[in-house]
Scaffold this motif. Structure first.
Motif, PDB file in Angstrom:
ATOM      1  N   ILE A 179      62.501 -71.146 -41.341  1.00  0.00           N
ATOM      2  CA  ILE A 179      61.374 -70.694 -42.159  1.00  0.00           C
ATOM      3  C   ILE A 179      61.798 -70.555 -43.615  1.00  0.00           C
ATOM      4  N   LEU A 180      62.960 -69.951 -43.854  1.00  0.00           N
ATOM      5  CA  LEU A 180      63.429 -69.779 -45.223  1.00  0.00           C
ATOM      6  C   LEU A 180      63.756 -71.124 -45.869  1.00  0.00           C
ATOM      7  N   GLU A 181      64.167 -72.089 -45.061  1.00  0.00           N
ATOM      8  CA  GLU A 181      64.427 -73.436 -45.563  1.00  0.00           C
ATOM      9  C   GLU A 181      63.141 -74.100 -46.047  1.00  0.00           C
ATOM     10  N   ASN A 182      62.014 -73.694 -45.423  1.00  0.00           N
ATOM     11  CA  ASN A 182      60.691 -74.257 -45.764  1.00  0.00           C
ATOM     12  C   ASN A 182      59.765 -73.143 -46.260  1.00  0.00           C
ATOM     13  N   GLN A 183      60.304 -72.273 -47.097  1.00  0.00           N
ATOM     14  CA  GLN A 183      59.567 -71.082 -47.526  1.00  0.00           C
ATOM     15  C   GLN A 183      58.225 -71.417 -48.164  1.00  0.00           C
ATOM     16  N   ASP A 184      58.192 -72.431 -49.005  1.00  0.00           N
ATOM     17  CA  ASP A 184      56.941 -72.775 -49.691  1.00  0.00           C
ATOM     18  C   ASP A 184      55.851 -73.163 -48.701  1.00  0.00           C
ATOM     19  N   LEU A 185      56.221 -73.907 -47.663  1.00  0.00           N
ATOM     20  CA  LEU A 185      55.240 -74.297 -46.651  1.00  0.00           C
ATOM     21  C   LEU A 185      54.722 -73.074 -45.908  1.00  0.00           C
ATOM     22  N   PHE A 186      55.605 -72.171 -45.569  1.00  0.00           N
ATOM     23  CA  PHE A 186      55.203 -70.962 -44.844  1.00  0.00           C
ATOM     24  C   PHE A 186      54.286 -70.092 -45.693  1.00  0.00           C
ATOM     25  N   LEU A 187      54.507 -70.097 -46.997  1.00  0.00           N
ATOM     26  CA  LEU A 187      53.694 -69.282 -47.898  1.00  0.00           C
ATOM     27  C   LEU A 187      52.401 -69.975 -48.307  1.00  0.00           C
ATOM     28  N   THR A 188      52.173 -71.179 -47.828  1.00  0.00           N
ATOM     29  CA  THR A 188      50.875 -71.829 -48.038  1.00  0.00           C
ATOM     30  C   THR A 188      50.192 -72.014 -46.694  1.00  0.00           C
ATOM     31  N   SER A 189      50.404 -71.055 -45.794  1.00  0.00           N
ATOM     32  CA  SER A 189      49.845 -71.137 -44.449  1.00  0.00           C
ATOM     33  C   SER A 189      49.128 -69.844 -44.083  1.00  0.00           C
ATOM     34  N   GLU A 190      48.390 -69.902 -42.981  1.00  0.00           N
ATOM     35  CA  GLU A 190      47.719 -68.722 -42.466  1.00  0.00           C
ATOM     36  C   GLU A 190      48.708 -67.657 -42.006  1.00  0.00           C
ATOM     37  N   ALA A 191      49.942 -68.044 -41.709  1.00  0.00           N
ATOM     38  CA  ALA A 191      50.918 -67.094 -41.187  1.00  0.00           C
ATOM     39  C   ALA A 191      51.189 -65.964 -42.169  1.00  0.00           C
ATOM     40  N   THR A 192      51.101 -66.248 -43.468  1.00  0.00           N
ATOM     41  CA  THR A 192      51.265 -65.206 -44.479  1.00  0.00           C
ATOM     42  C   THR A 192      49.982 -65.018 -45.283  1.00  0.00           C
ATOM     43  N   ASP A 193      48.877 -65.522 -44.735  1.00  0.00           N
ATOM     44  CA  ASP A 193      47.594 -65.504 -45.446  1.00  0.00           C
ATOM     45  C   ASP A 193      47.767 -66.115 -46.829  1.00  0.00           C
ATOM     46  N   ILE A 204      41.646 -71.555 -34.454  1.00  0.00           N
ATOM     47  CA  ILE A 204      42.179 -71.805 -35.788  1.00  0.00           C
ATOM     48  C   ILE A 204      43.625 -71.327 -35.874  1.00  0.00           C
ATOM     49  N   ALA A 205      43.885 -70.136 -35.319  1.00  0.00           N
ATOM     50  CA  ALA A 205      45.235 -69.573 -35.362  1.00  0.00           C
ATOM     51  C   ALA A 205      46.213 -70.435 -34.576  1.00  0.00           C
ATOM     52  N   GLN A 206      45.789 -70.888 -33.411  1.00  0.00           N
ATOM     53  CA  GLN A 206      46.669 -71.714 -32.591  1.00  0.00           C
ATOM     54  C   GLN A 206      46.970 -73.047 -33.281  1.00  0.00           C
ATOM     55  N   GLU A 207      45.947 -73.620 -33.886  1.00  0.00           N
ATOM     56  CA  GLU A 207      46.135 -74.890 -34.599  1.00  0.00           C
ATOM     57  C   GLU A 207      47.125 -74.730 -35.741  1.00  0.00           C
ATOM     58  N   GLU A 208      47.009 -73.632 -36.488  1.00  0.00           N
ATOM     59  CA  GLU A 208      47.926 -73.408 -37.606  1.00  0.00           C
ATOM     60  C   GLU A 208      49.338 -73.138 -37.112  1.00  0.00           C
ATOM     61  N   ALA A 209      49.477 -72.404 -36.004  1.00  0.00           N
ATOM     62  CA  ALA A 209      50.794 -72.129 -35.434  1.00  0.00           C
ATOM     63  C   ALA A 209      51.477 -73.433 -35.024  1.00  0.00           C
ATOM     64  N   LEU A 210      50.727 -74.293 -34.360  1.00  0.00           N
ATOM     65  CA  LEU A 210      51.280 -75.586 -33.943  1.00  0.00           C
ATOM     66  C   LEU A 210      51.656 -76.441 -35.150  1.00  0.00           C
ATOM     67  N   HIS A 211      50.807 -76.397 -36.177  1.00  0.00           N
ATOM     68  CA  HIS A 211      51.082 -77.155 -37.401  1.00  0.00           C
ATOM     69  C   HIS A 211      52.398 -76.700 -38.033  1.00  0.00           C
ATOM     70  N   LEU A 212      52.607 -75.381 -38.113  1.00  0.00           N
ATOM     71  CA  LEU A 212      53.825 -74.855 -38.723  1.00  0.00           C
ATOM     72  C   LEU A 212      55.063 -75.260 -37.927  1.00  0.00           C
ATOM     73  N   ILE A 213      54.982 -75.135 -36.620  1.00  0.00           N
ATOM     74  CA  ILE A 213      56.134 -75.509 -35.797  1.00  0.00           C
ATOM     75  C   ILE A 213      56.424 -76.997 -35.930  1.00  0.00           C
ATOM     76  N   ASP A 214      55.384 -77.807 -35.935  1.00  0.00           N
ATOM     77  CA  ASP A 214      55.564 -79.247 -36.055  1.00  0.00           C
ATOM     78  C   ASP A 214      56.237 -79.615 -37.376  1.00  0.00           C
ATOM     79  N   GLU A 215      55.886 -78.901 -38.445  1.00  0.00           N
ATOM     80  CA  GLU A 215      56.398 -79.225 -39.772  1.00  0.00           C
ATOM     81  C   GLU A 215      57.769 -78.608 -40.049  1.00  0.00           C
ATOM     82  N   MET A 216      58.086 -77.464 -39.430  1.00  0.00           N
ATOM     83  CA  MET A 216      59.258 -76.698 -39.839  1.00  0.00           C
ATOM     84  C   MET A 216      60.364 -76.636 -38.787  1.00  0.00           C
ATOM     85  N   ASP A 217      60.084 -77.086 -37.584  1.00  0.00           N
ATOM     86  CA  ASP A 217      61.057 -77.000 -36.490  1.00  0.00           C
ATOM     87  C   ASP A 217      62.117 -78.093 -36.655  1.00  0.00           C
ATOM     88  N   LEU A 218      63.218 -77.747 -37.273  1.00  0.00           N
ATOM     89  CA  LEU A 218      64.231 -78.735 -37.621  1.00  0.00           C
ATOM     90  C   LEU A 218      65.043 -79.233 -36.429  1.00  0.00           C
TER      91      LEU A 218
END
Length: 318
Positions: A289-303, A264-278
């Motif tokens: 990350i700060l450019e996509n703060q809302d996405l990061f705060l709706t992820s497992e990375a910040t619970d 689950i953690a690996q899947e979420e990590a890959l999802h975040l990189i795929d969505e936020m890696d500009l």
């Protein structure tokens, strides 16, 4: 995952019950029609209005400050970038932290006489307001009562297995084993055995596809299986049956009935990189990350934003 405190009575029973009922869930609410639903992440953890209100109390400046502190902690090699491995490790650590915190809080509630251990009677009193004692060898006529008797006896068996030192009650460590057997090595055999008793109908030591699907039988008037059955069959073949022999052995069964936090953690990590890696470098900078703060705060990375309210995660000195 962690949708708030849950009664210990559910514990491992939920693992087996959820696995058995999994085939009944025609669609994953997190990924309807295969598309990620960001608001589901926040709903899953923040949940009620009280939690949402707490989240919005922080000023944008304070959110920004705390998030930067969390990013710094995730960055284990301090190179200024978050890799898949670093994100995955952080998310797994977060899973375990909250599971342990939840168990510690429950331990205090269950330990009625504050003697540092939880007895079986105390467990019953907390769960049912009375001590319940069923005859292990006498089935009840009422179907619902018999079902509860079976669950209660399984819970008692798990309680006894968690009692590592065979003392008068469960210590905190043993209570954690009772609440979260997936986190404790000496409970692994018990977890597997419980799952086999639940699903291995022909007692051959394995779970076949038919046993995996439970009571499902195809409608004789239908030309093909419903979509949710096709999904479950795909999971059986591609996610669990690693040796492709058409059945789940005990270790494969374990991967089914116990939440795979690593996956689950690996899947979420890959999802975040795929969505936020500009810049497509397969890692995340603080700026991305700060450019996509809302996405990061709706992820497992910040619970799902909860870490911004827990000093364990954002305090600079921790």
């Amino acid at each position: 995952m962690r949708l708030g405190p849950r009664p210990a009575a559910l514990g491992l029973l939920l693992f087996c019950a959820a696995a058995a009922a999994g085939a009944e869930n025609a669609e994953d609410p997190h990924y309807p029609q295969g598309e990620h639903r960001g608001d589901y992440d926040r709903e899953a953890l923040l949940g009620g209005q009280e939690e949402v209100d707490e989240y919005v109390k922080l000023s944008p400046e304070e959110q920004h400050k705390r998030l930067k502190s969390i990013i710094k902690k995730i960055d284990l090699d301090a190179d200024g970038f978050l890799t898949e491995s670093e994100l995955s490790s952080w998310i797994q650590m977060s899973f375990k932290h909250y599971a342990m915190q939840e168990a510690k809080q429950q331990f205090v509630e269950y330990d009625k006489n504050s003697d540092g251990s939880v007895s079986w009677d105390e467990y019953n009193i907390q769960m049912y307001d009375r001590v319940i004692d069923f005859d292990e060898n006498a089935a009840l006529d009422d179907a619902e009562e018999e079902s509860f008797r079976q669950l209660h006896l399984k819970d008692k068996k798990r309680f006894e297995k968690a009692d590592w030192d065979s003392g008068p009650g469960l210590s905190l460590e043993e209570f954690i084993a009772f609440e979260h057997p997936e986190e404790v090595d000496y409970m692994t055999e018990f977890v597997i055995q419980e799952a086999l008793e639940e699903h291995d109908k022909n007692d051959d030591g394995f779970v076949s596809l038919e046993e995996f699907l439970g009571d499902y039988r195809r409608d004789p008037t239908a030309n093909e299986d419903p979509e949710w059955i096709l999904v479950e069959k795909d999971r059986f073949v591609n996610d669990y049956d690693s040796d492709n022999d058409g059945r789940l052995d005990p270790q494969e069964l374990l991967s089914w009935v116990v939440p795979n936090n690593q996956g689950i953690a690996q899947e979420e990590a890959l999802h975040l990189i795929d969505e936020m890696d500009l810049n497509s470098d397969k890692k995340l900078s603080e700026a991305e990350i700060l450019e996509n703060q809302d996405l990061f705060l709706t992820s497992e990375a910040t619970d799902y934003g909860r870490q911004l309210h827990d000093e364990y995660f954002y305090h600079d000195e921790l």
